[in-house]
Design an enzyme around this catalytic site. Structure first.
Site, PDB file in Angstrom:
ATOM      1  N   CYS A  44       0.859  -1.163   0.000  1.00  0.00           N
ATOM      2  CA  CYS A  44       0.000   0.000   0.000  1.00  0.00           C
ATOM      3  C   CYS A  44       0.905   1.225   0.000  1.00  0.00           C
ATOM      4  O   CYS A  44       2.106   1.121   0.242  1.00  0.00           O
ATOM      5  CB  CYS A  44      -0.867   0.040   1.255  1.00  0.00           C
ATOM      6  SG  CYS A  44      -2.127  -1.245   1.275  1.00  0.00           S
ATOM      7  N   GLY A  46      -0.288   0.381  -5.135  1.00  0.00           N
ATOM      8  CA  GLY A  46      -1.673  -0.019  -4.899  1.00  0.00           C
ATOM      9  C   GLY A  46      -2.587   0.547  -5.951  1.00  0.00           C
ATOM     10  O   GLY A  46      -2.657   1.763  -6.103  1.00  0.00           O
ATOM     11  N   ASN A  65       0.312   0.686   5.864  1.00  0.00           N
ATOM     12  CA  ASN A  65       0.925  -0.273   4.966  1.00  0.00           C
ATOM     13  C   ASN A  65       1.495  -1.353   5.867  1.00  0.00           C
ATOM     14  O   ASN A  65       2.232  -1.033   6.798  1.00  0.00           O
ATOM     15  CB  ASN A  65       2.031   0.414   4.149  1.00  0.00           C
ATOM     16  CG  ASN A  65       2.861  -0.529   3.283  1.00  0.00           C
ATOM     17  OD1 ASN A  65       3.980  -0.216   2.947  1.00  0.00           O
ATOM     18  ND2 ASN A  65       2.329  -1.688   2.962  1.00  0.00           N
ATOM     19  N   GLY A  66       1.108  -2.605   5.617  1.00  0.00           N
ATOM     20  CA  GLY A  66       1.643  -3.665   6.460  1.00  0.00           C
ATOM     21  C   GLY A  66       0.622  -4.734   6.742  1.00  0.00           C
ATOM     22  O   GLY A  66      -0.442  -4.773   6.116  1.00  0.00           O
ATOM     23  N   TYR A 124      11.761  -5.780  -5.705  1.00  0.00           N
ATOM     24  CA  TYR A 124      10.640  -5.608  -6.625  1.00  0.00           C
ATOM     25  C   TYR A 124       9.686  -4.468  -6.305  1.00  0.00           C
ATOM     26  O   TYR A 124       9.280  -3.717  -7.184  1.00  0.00           O
ATOM     27  CB  TYR A 124       9.831  -6.913  -6.712  1.00  0.00           C
ATOM     28  CG  TYR A 124       8.537  -6.767  -7.458  1.00  0.00           C
ATOM     29  CD1 TYR A 124       8.529  -6.682  -8.847  1.00  0.00           C
ATOM     30  CD2 TYR A 124       7.323  -6.664  -6.780  1.00  0.00           C
ATOM     31  CE1 TYR A 124       7.343  -6.513  -9.542  1.00  0.00           C
ATOM     32  CE2 TYR A 124       6.124  -6.496  -7.476  1.00  0.00           C
ATOM     33  CZ  TYR A 124       6.148  -6.419  -8.855  1.00  0.00           C
ATOM     34  OH  TYR A 124       4.986  -6.255  -9.536  1.00  0.00           O
TER      35      TYR A 124
END
Lengths: 470, 470, 470, 470
Positions: A13, A41, A116-117, A256
């Site tokens: 995210c 996202g 985010n997580g 990535y």
């Protein structure tokens, strides 16, 4: 609903927040910031604006440019604090209920929260909060965090609420909470997910990646540190730190996830990828005519390999830039070669050639097999694949969406076994030590590379499996 | 966002629920039910389906047919229990956050909740719940109710939760809660908002109005009683009752809100309206050429007046059927006569005529003035207005969206003063006693007619004003 | 694509044109005009604006309010002349290609053209134009007319082009052509389709129905006469007339098509319908408890019947106002009673009653059967149907979309046979002479009532059948 | 409406056609083909299907994936022949009127026609066709071609129509006409626009670029030759040739327009670009730390330069992949640096570095200036720009949308003057001879490089200017 031609992990995210003394139209600034985080996202986007004692927001499914098409941005109020979020594709959604930020009214006013997580003990925490009388309106971990912060808030002291909440959270998290007066940016004690802090005159910015700050002309000050609770308000910034800090940022961001022009924890993602390629070229000598990368994510590493090996870089695959959310499902006739919708072979470059094809990683292996296949059909004489990361041998419980061993082609296979499956003439992975070395900003930097080496921070795997066993 | 050419109160909603042993595709059935309740709310629509232990839902802004366009209905699961809702237009929305049903996970599983009504002590309850550690993600009263039910639920006993929750709620409410095994339909102890119960073989239905049941071929069994908590599950139905029940259904449902083909509390809305007209004709004798109603809501009363007076019914206004949500705002040139976009005069019927124009009610008076004006301009010799309800002299705190005296043209004015403002040759209202008499199903039936007579159930006005005074 | 619950003929269109010396923002005015003609066509809408030597336009599928949602109107230029159109639903469309107006560049500049009607020799004309070297980009008759006008235009003399073009057209047509300097409004020599002319200070208006002029405050001057070619330019108005004028306006406009508040050929549609009802009551005596009309189109006639018979008017059917274009197809379970989605029975008014139900016409008879059925199921003791028009015994080749005898329930059946099929206790139609009498503005007025009496103007049926036979 | 952050010429289009003996669902195949040509046109898309004697089609504004979202493809019929088109952005559109293919009915049946190119005498031809009695419904050149073909068709002989039509057309064109029985693919006598022919078993394909054929697994047979009229029908293929063929394909396809994985006139676009870079490195020696390309179009040439010079290739700009059609206009604060929305600097790679930045071309120069600016601000020590094409000194009348000298930064300036304006430390262009040499497939191949050298085929400039002078 959402299109996924790629065999890549996804559960990232992007967060973007502003605390501004002076800037007009924070909603637009936030929009541009989110737009630079779009690669993190593509499912939904949202922006919340704090003004006076209220927070107004808008969120919906779609790309940033789709969600905020028309006059939506203008309908958001002028304010001093903004929080935006972009979110990745998950499976079982028919509504916007899981979009972020979530905005809520708690003990001491209005809040917006975005993260985010992945909280690995979220179910447990949720259950115990439910027992205490709380209700949940979504399935996202974020609602657990919001309730914990609220639970632990003492009087008007939200910071104590955040401090205590993060103590009971397991897993990875970088989150930002905005109130009517402050921005609170938090990164878990391992620093698993990235978060960066910038300034522009008297304004403060927090972003998942530095590329969004650069693009707005904001000066990148520093990363939010692992375990840091950074509070921004009208007195400036103040930091608090969690206990047991143990630096372990996710190494897959370099492999990535992140955009190549970002700098995470003081290490340029571009340089890390280039160095991976160069290092591979030193160790893995292949007699070939050319080096190529799988676009877009592996091109930098491939250039590094070319630089290191002296073998010329020549593209073999062209990526179609227009695959969008609304792309219709290929009919049966095309499904088999669906990779060709996205990637076409440079026939003229390939025929009769021995190719070193660099990719960033192999997870399920399905796309790799297809790529090798179309290269061979286009006349490639040999296809040697060099992967700029080690074999993914373990699930990730704190980020990307691969949670079981059987989804991984490399879980129980070695290089040559994988090579046979995907049809390469040879296949080479990187050592974990080399990868870590390439991603280090400073001697002594440590990472979470658990998907490669199984060394999970905080014994997460053990805990997760134990919980499932209950 | 939302278009409101009419000077009519609006804050109603529609609920539709199904408990089915056998029916396939509840989502579609619920869709057709909601479609018949569309007049009660045009802003947003939602449907939740309970299947196994989960509840899936979809809701969005728009008409029922817009929200569930395309394949949305098919994406909802097959299940045994469904709950749908339509909601009226309010002002300051940029997202779907206030749409219903709300779906949540609480002490004993998944729930969906939808309501019609207005909780007058919602702020107070919200504050005290916040103090107890709960967070709120919207501004709707429903979230307060959901939290109260959850708070008071004991173990798996949701019914006790509902029972205790309704004890602390003030104001009006008809709500339906669905769980994984049951439908719980609740009507406040005054029965302020309507709610009706029906069966079709082994299936059970709950709806805000009977017209939705009729249209689906469902047998209307009875109204949910004031103060009733009706539980439907695999053992059939069981009813619990609140304390202090005091029958006071909102009389404005008969005047304007409900669809004429509904029967509320055993009284046909159509017959109530017709009788109002007839009764007025008895008392108010006007020498005129014709009777006409303001379409659509006052046509039935006007027919009653024509029948009672012997004066022929002739239409004077034609309503455009195509005013939609997306209708663009009239430019300056047209704003003045914006009523003409919706209503056109039957010139041929009007010229040189003395007209008795029947309307259902006058609230702000702005539209009435415009209508009289266009009739006069079209050549009407006299316009006598007969209103099939008394002067609205008091705000409504429990339903419609008029909360202050200064919004009401009749708050401090009598018939002749209002007549002067809107330009009628004469203006006549109905007595409260007559209205009540016309709306009665049975001798002794009592209503809330507080907007007309100021007699609020439960001293609501006093309580509201006291709270504001704090 | 398009929803058709009703068993009503449809192939009408609406035209609205403005020639303005002074008005600003013609596009908006045209929009409001079209909006009042929406009942004549719900499939597509378009507006063309002539400014300087150019014509700009926008057209698309959808309601007027949908097509011109957002900023579309603002994107149209300021100009002196406007032409708008709404169009009905036809079957086999996937694009906007058949929307009107069509805008084209011909011998002497830019033109926009829009029509209402049906050219019965269009195929023949098209073929011969094709032979002469013209290409056709759509299937609509209008493209034939555009090409004919262009073909016959001599130098800059467009009027000669129009004059000669109408000589070769067979069938019905009311069309408006706009150029850079003029509006040319044309009605076929029988006056089959309506067209009305109005003024507002120095501005001129042309509309399919007078209701659109009324609503804008435009004074209705007169009908465009059968066979008239009305030219409006900066010298005012000038009229030319075709040869062989023979007054035969379509009587079905009074029966069903037009809005009740329109006046067509000096006869109020409302009064015509009311008189039909009254006349029927004189001739057809039925012993019953109440009279009701099928909403919306037959309500006026039913009131006339009630007035004439002295039997009270009581509604038996409530129409759902929200059936829209996007309404999803009923699933199998509901298809059978699809009429109930649109019409619900007033049970309370119906039980045990002997009902006289007035409808405007019966074409296929399918809906009538369903209505009788739901009334009987709701407890009606007797249902007598009175139709405010004669039996439709013949196809219409010049307007509505019924072109073969076998689509008509009454083609080869008498009253009692039809009654048996649709299940009425008795069924009564009107005599053609009576209908004509009721629709007359002046003694001696003649109509096309060919669908009832088979007397086609211009031997159209003969010509059509002969052509098919070729 | 359409977003254009780039300073690149645009007026290309993409054509894709199929003649199939056996393939099912041509519409889908055509969709996938068009999707690979999306880079040639992002404004509108359309597909026409010929089946029996009819042609059905759908076209609208938007990307291929947007236009054919939902069930649109399924609404197109099964057929034997398909024709698709994508079109670029132009300014003054409010409707789909200019989308292609155009479908029409002419002398011998139904046709669909789509083109890429620009007819320089279109106005003249249009005027003379109008004089002959034809009307035009759009402004696109294609309608002129359709009318010409129709005009010259003799009886059923469409080929004669095409043959004669192309004789009077000036300018550039590659077009495909489909009838009920055949595909006719035409490339102008200079071969200005590309067109390629492929087969797959018994099916035939025509495409603007080979990449679309590759991606579908279709074998590329050969280019349609300059001046060729290729007829495909049930007897196979047959070719006719125009007079005065003079090979002059547009060299700008290699420089910028075409996708790198295409092969045009037997020359790989990728190899042409790479060779340009390599050749430049031979001639232009710059002492620098690194080479970089402006993404995406100049990356291949930059790699060639790196390979030729031995200087390492390092990226300096990251392109945001998500700039879409709906992207809102930057507010004032951001407009200045709007290039940063699309391109972000790799700060870590740039600081203190001497950079050779390769771009494919400079047209207006506005973007180049901004790029140099942001690189300098990010800390670049020197920015040397190397352009993989000559100075654009002349307008293009036959393709791209730059028609006047004053739009070109290089029209009257030399390298050092341009360098000063855009702020480079040095600026270098390629010689025309070198560019031609790099793009040649065979010795003796000739091109149109008029934008660089002013040598227009067919004296087009002279003719255009003369016409304007009239």
């Amino acid at each position: 609903m959402c299109m996924n031609f790629e065999d890549k992990p996804k559960d990232e995210c992007g967060i973007f927040a502003i605390y501004s003394a002076t800037t007009q139209d924070l909603a637009s600034t936030c929009y541009y910031g989110l737009y630079q985080l779009q690669h993190r996202g593509q499912e939904s986007a949202g922006i919340a604006i704090s003004y006076g004692n209220d927070i107004k927001y808008y969120k919906n499914t779609g790309l940033v440019s789709e969600v905020f098409a028309g006059d939506i941005l203008k309908e958001l109020p002028e304010g001093d604090i903004a929080l935006g979020h972009v979110r990745y594709c998950t499976k079982d959604e028919v509504s916007v209920v899981n979009a972020q930020p979530i905005v809520y009214h708690g003990k001491c006013g209005d809040f917006a929260l975005a993260m985010n997580g992945k909280i690995t003990n979220a179910d447990e925490l949720r259950k115990s909060l439910v027992k205490e009388g709380v209700i949940f309106q979504s399935n996202i971990d974020l609602e657990v965090i919001a309730n914990l912060i609220n639970k632990y808030t003492e009087g008007e002291n939200v910071i104590i609420g955040v401090k205590k909440a993060v103590e009971v959270l397991e897993g990875s998290f970088a989150f930002v909470l905005i109130t009517s007066t402050s921005v609170i940016a938090v990164r878990d004690r391992f620093g698993l997910r990235p978060l960066v802090f910038g300034t522009h005159f008297d304004d403060y910015y927090v972003s998942s990646e530095s590329c969004a700050l650069d693009s707005l002309g904001v000066d990148v000050e520093r990363d939010v540190a692992p375990g840091e609770i950074l509070v921004i308000n009208n007195e400036g910034t103040k930091s608090y730190y969690m206990d047991n800090i143990e630096r372990r940022p996710c190494i897959f961001e370099y492999v990535y996830t992140a955009r190549a022009d970002s700098v995470i924890d003081e290490r340029s993602v571009y340089k890390a990828r280039f160095e991976c390629g160069r290092r591979l070229a030193e160790k893995i000598k292949i007699d070939a005519d050319m080096v190529a990368g799988v676009p877009d994510s592996a091109v930098v590493a491939a250039r590094g390999y070319a630089a290191g090996s002296g073998i010329p870089y020549i593209d073999v695959l062209e990526k179609n830039r227009y695959v969008g959310r609304t792309f219709i499902q290929p009919t049966q006739a095309f499904r088999e070669n669906s990779v060709k919708i996205k990637l076409n072979v440079h026939k003229a470059n390939v025929q009769g050639k021995r190719i070193i094809l660099v990719d960033d990683s192999i997870v399920r292996g399905t796309t790799s097999k297809k790529i090798v296949d179309i290269l061979k059909k286009a006349g490639a004489k040999e296809v040697h694949m060099v992967i700029a990361s080690p074999i993914v041998k373990h699930p990730c419980y704190t980020g990307i969406d691969i949670e079981t061993y059987d989804q991984l082609i490399g879980a129980y296979r070695n290089e040559s076994e994988i090579s046979k499956i995907i049809g390469t003439d040879s296949l080479h992975f990187m050592d974990v030590e080399d990868l870590i070395d390439c991603c280090k900003a400073h001697a002594g930097d440590t990472f979470c590379a658990a998907c490669f080496d199984g060394k999970y921070p905080d014994n997460i795997e053990e805990k997760v499996l134990k919980r499932k066993g209950d």
